[in-house]
Design an enzyme around this catalytic site. Structure first.
Site, PDB file in Angstrom:
ATOM      1  N   LYS A  44       0.843  -1.209   0.000  1.00 58.60           N
ATOM      2  CA  LYS A  44       0.000   0.000   0.000  1.00 58.60           C
ATOM      3  C   LYS A  44       0.874   1.253   0.000  1.00 58.60           C
ATOM      4  O   LYS A  44       1.653   1.470   0.924  1.00 58.60           O
ATOM      5  CB  LYS A  44      -0.908  -0.014   1.238  1.00 58.60           C
ATOM      6  CG  LYS A  44      -1.694   1.286   1.470  1.00 58.60           C
ATOM      7  CD  LYS A  44      -2.623   1.184   2.688  1.00 58.60           C
ATOM      8  CE  LYS A  44      -3.313   2.518   3.000  1.00 58.60           C
ATOM      9  NZ  LYS A  44      -4.191   2.446   4.183  1.00 58.60           N
TER      10      LYS A  44
ATOM     11  N   ASP B 246      -2.816  10.075   3.866  1.00 58.88           N
ATOM     12  CA  ASP B 246      -4.210   9.649   4.013  1.00 58.88           C
ATOM     13  C   ASP B 246      -4.973  10.644   4.881  1.00 58.88           C
ATOM     14  O   ASP B 246      -4.916  10.601   6.107  1.00 58.88           O
ATOM     15  CB  ASP B 246      -4.247   8.246   4.647  1.00 58.88           C
ATOM     16  CG  ASP B 246      -5.675   7.719   4.782  1.00 58.88           C
ATOM     17  OD1 ASP B 246      -6.602   8.342   4.223  1.00 58.88           O
ATOM     18  OD2 ASP B 246      -5.852   6.666   5.440  1.00 58.88           O
TER      19      ASP B 246
ATOM     20  N   LYS C 265     -10.601  12.437   8.179  1.00 61.27           N
ATOM     21  CA  LYS C 265     -10.109  12.093   9.519  1.00 61.27           C
ATOM     22  C   LYS C 265     -10.091  13.336  10.405  1.00 61.27           C
ATOM     23  O   LYS C 265     -10.152  14.465   9.903  1.00 61.27           O
ATOM     24  CB  LYS C 265      -8.661  11.574   9.415  1.00 61.27           C
ATOM     25  CG  LYS C 265      -8.499  10.194   8.802  1.00 61.27           C
ATOM     26  CD  LYS C 265      -7.025   9.781   8.816  1.00 61.27           C
ATOM     27  CE  LYS C 265      -6.797   8.449   8.136  1.00 61.27           C
ATOM     28  NZ  LYS C 265      -7.439   7.321   8.829  1.00 61.27           N
TER      29      LYS C 265
ATOM     30  N   ASP D 254       1.491   6.180   5.644  1.00 58.76           N
ATOM     31  CA  ASP D 254       0.561   5.243   5.007  1.00 58.76           C
ATOM     32  C   ASP D 254       1.094   4.631   3.702  1.00 58.76           C
ATOM     33  O   ASP D 254       0.402   3.857   3.047  1.00 58.76           O
ATOM     34  CB  ASP D 254      -0.785   5.942   4.781  1.00 58.76           C
ATOM     35  CG  ASP D 254      -1.974   5.033   5.051  1.00 58.76           C
ATOM     36  OD1 ASP D 254      -1.796   3.999   5.719  1.00 58.76           O
ATOM     37  OD2 ASP D 254      -3.071   5.356   4.564  1.00 58.76           O
TER      38      ASP D 254
ATOM     39  N   ASP E 274     -12.315   6.723   3.664  1.00 58.59           N
ATOM     40  CA  ASP E 274     -11.122   6.504   4.489  1.00 58.59           C
ATOM     41  C   ASP E 274     -10.696   5.032   4.480  1.00 58.59           C
ATOM     42  O   ASP E 274      -9.620   4.700   4.943  1.00 58.59           O
ATOM     43  CB  ASP E 274     -11.395   6.977   5.923  1.00 58.59           C
ATOM     44  CG  ASP E 274     -10.116   7.182   6.719  1.00 58.59           C
ATOM     45  OD1 ASP E 274      -9.024   7.148   6.107  1.00 58.59           O
ATOM     46  OD2 ASP E 274     -10.216   7.379   7.947  1.00 58.59           O
TER      47      ASP E 274
ATOM     48  N   GLU F 290      -9.490   3.372   2.104  1.00 53.53           N
ATOM     49  CA  GLU F 290      -8.962   3.499   0.742  1.00 53.53           C
ATOM     50  C   GLU F 290      -7.895   2.469   0.421  1.00 53.53           C
ATOM     51  O   GLU F 290      -7.688   2.136  -0.747  1.00 53.53           O
ATOM     52  CB  GLU F 290      -8.393   4.919   0.541  1.00 53.53           C
ATOM     53  CG  GLU F 290      -6.953   5.144   1.021  1.00 53.53           C
ATOM     54  CD  GLU F 290      -6.765   5.022   2.532  1.00 53.53           C
ATOM     55  OE1 GLU F 290      -7.762   5.054   3.266  1.00 53.53           O
ATOM     56  OE2 GLU F 290      -5.606   4.886   2.970  1.00 53.53           O
TER      57      GLU F 290
ATOM     58  N   ARG G 289      -7.692  -0.732   0.876  1.00 46.05           N
ATOM     59  CA  ARG G 289      -8.193  -1.961   0.238  1.00 46.05           C
ATOM     60  C   ARG G 289      -8.571  -1.713  -1.225  1.00 46.05           C
ATOM     61  O   ARG G 289      -8.542  -2.620  -2.039  1.00 46.05           O
ATOM     62  CB  ARG G 289      -9.369  -2.522   1.058  1.00 46.05           C
ATOM     63  CG  ARG G 289     -10.566  -1.625   1.161  1.00 46.05           C
ATOM     64  CD  ARG G 289     -11.470  -2.001   2.348  1.00 46.05           C
ATOM     65  NE  ARG G 289     -10.951  -1.477   3.611  1.00 46.05           N
ATOM     66  CZ  ARG G 289     -11.496  -1.717   4.802  1.00 46.05           C
ATOM     67  NH1 ARG G 289     -12.569  -2.483   4.908  1.00 46.05           N
ATOM     68  NH2 ARG G 289     -10.953  -1.202   5.894  1.00 46.05           N
TER      69      ARG G 289
END
Ligand code: BES
Ligand code: MN
Ligand code: ZN
Length: 501
Positions: A264, A269, A276, A287, A346, A348, A350
């Protein structure tokens, strides 16, 4: 970036540096190996230190405990605890780190008694790993200090032992330099590390590695290849998306075992429109850890010349709130044709991993490993020091269990609960990107990912918790950890070894 590792004989290595001498505890008594010279750095060393001496000087049985014996005109001697045995790799890492710490900015000659040690090569590797990992410093990446591993034996170590120690030290340097490279990228602020520049850094490193080819896909290519998850996450950002596709194949003539790695690469993020909190995004430059981890694992594998084939794929994007951002309720079509209803922007990771895994399947590997700072729920369940592993087969789980006990990175296996597939059912698409609020969030994320693995042997590492350290401990520095990269390298070497017999 890291400490230079030089291997030397006792004669050249012993001066103008801190000499580290390991002690092993027999009950409360700290014992020095026979092969360590009695006279060192102007000190006369006894063979053992009584409980009283240790208490008085603060030398504890815990591995990595250290006491420095100062010397005015010769080298300081650091007595470093290895715990209660010469055969624990993690304790060598802690000892390497402790020796470096006690030397301040100076160099270290670590005296390694090799008589009666089961694995002198692995011990040397672990010492050097601990030393280099612990000397990582984002603000001051360069250092002239050296860390020498000096093999000792009675009367002298054999040539074979010397060579093993040299080989181990060289491996330790390769591994730890690779980890520190990844940590540096991860610690770099997102404002200085867009998807585009992350891809550039990766290409720059991998271009130097043997039997490695690497390409970067730009937006046009990513559209052409129909990576709808990656595009959907990236469309809220002013920074264009990228995907790095790297391969390592040291021997195309042979049918080497083939492992695909997917990481990833969210360079920041914010949560997207499901934004968030301020606090929640403070560390979200981290991230892209999965991307850094898989790319450094491939690079390290090449530098270690592992007899294995690797495909490493890292989708890279920011998750932002721009005018074109994906809205909650939108549906994205992933590379393999499956559709995902995005109910929370959020979740994201996956979405981009779904594309990455689909591509990995197309490479026809024997196993797929993905790595991601995927869910806050993982950190809630296992905290900052343990990663979650999901495995589709017990064989892969066992491989990782063994690899993690060698690396010292703790993993705990989580279940792929079949009944929880219902948590990600969608009324309008093949699935939705969130499960039940507050219920098994790491598992529903893993179940979604599994749908993109086409039933292949697969491991998913969720490292949201251990991906960052809020305080330094042992050889782990504060901030980025690149957690799981060393375990993956151990796994890859084990797979290579198993195929070689
Ligand atoms: N990158 C985060 C996960 C994360 C959280 C990593 C904390 C490190 C520390 C991920 O993209 C995320 O936001 N996940 C959500 C999923 C939820 C909306 C289903 C989460 O865990 O809250
Ligand atoms: Mn998120
Ligand atoms: Zn994320």
């Amino acid at each position: 970036m890291a400490r230079i590792i030089r291997l030397s004989t006792p004669d050249e290595g012993a001066f103008q540096t801190t000499i580290a001498v390991p002690v092993v505890f027999d009950g409360d008594v700290a014992v020095i190996a026979e092969s360590v010279p009695d006279e060192l750095g102007g000190h006369t060393l006894p063979r053992d230190f009584s409980k009283e001496w240790c208490v008085q000087h603060g030398l504890k049985p815990e591995p990595g405990s250290v006491v420095l014996l100062h010397s005015f005109d010769e080298s300081n001697v650091a007595l470093v605890s290895l715990g209660s045995s010469y055969n624990n790799l993690e304790n060598y890492r802690l000892a390497g780190a402790a020796a470096v710490r006690s030397a301040g900015d100076g160099s270290v000659a670590f005296f390694l008694p090799t008589d009666g040690i089961e694995y002198p090569r692995d011990a040397a590797q672990a010492l050097v790993e601990g030393a280099i990992l612990s000397s990582y410093n984002f603000k001051k990446p360069e250092s002239d200090a050296t860390f020498d591993v000096v093999p000792l034996g009675l009367p002298l170590p054999t040539v074979a032992t010397h060579n093993l120690v040299a080989e181990g030290a060289a491996r330790g340097a390769i591994v730890a330099d690779g980890i520190n490279w990844a940590k540096y990228l991860i610690d770099t602020p997102a404002g200085h590390l867009s998807p585009k520049s992350l891809a550039k850094h990766v290409v720059k490193r991998l271009d130097e590695d043997l039997y490695v080819s690497v390409e970067t896909w730009n937006e046009a290519k990513i559209k052409e290849e129909a990576l709808g998850g990656l595009l959907g996450v990236g469309q809220g950002s002013a920074q264009p998306v990228r995907l790095v596709y790297a391969t390592y194949d040291p021997d195309p003539e042979k049918a080497l075992p083939h492992v695909a790695l997917v990481g990833k690469g969210v360079t920041f993020d914010s949560g997207g429109l499901s934004i968030k909190s301020g606090e929640g995004m403070m560390a979200m430059k981290t991230d892209m850890t999965g991307a850094a981890v898989v790319m450094t694992a491939l690079s390290i594998a090449s530098r270690l010349k592992l007899p294995i084939r690797i495909t490493a794929i890292a989708p890279m994007t920011e998750n932002m709130t721009g005018g074109k951002a994906t809205r909650p309720g939108d549906v994205l079509t992933i590379r393999n044709g499956m559709t995902i209803e995005v109910l929370n922007t959020d979740a994201e990771g996956r979405l981009i991993l779904a594309d990455g895994l689909s591509l990995a399947v197309e490479a026809n590997p024997d196993a797929i490993i993905d790595v991601a700072t995927l869910t806050g729920a993982q950190a809630v369940a296992l905290g900052d020091e343990v990663g979650a592993i999901f495995a589709s087969t017990d064989e892969l789980a066992n491989y990782f269990n063994e690899a993690s006990s060698r690396s010292g990175e703790q993993l705990w296996r989580m279940p792929l609960v079949a009944n929880y597939e219902s948590h990600i059912e969608s009324d309008i698409a093949d699935m939705k990107n969130i499960g039940k609020t507050g219920r098994a969030g790491s598992i529903s994320a893993a179940l979604l990912l599994q749908r993109f693995t086409d039933g292949r042997p697969w491991v998913h590492l969720d490292i949201a918790g251990p991906g960052r350290a809020d305080v330094a401990r042992g050889y782990v520095t504060k901030g980025a950890t690149a957690f799981s990269a060393r375990t993956i390298v151990e796994f890859l070497s084990a797979v290579g070894e198993a195929a070689n017999v």
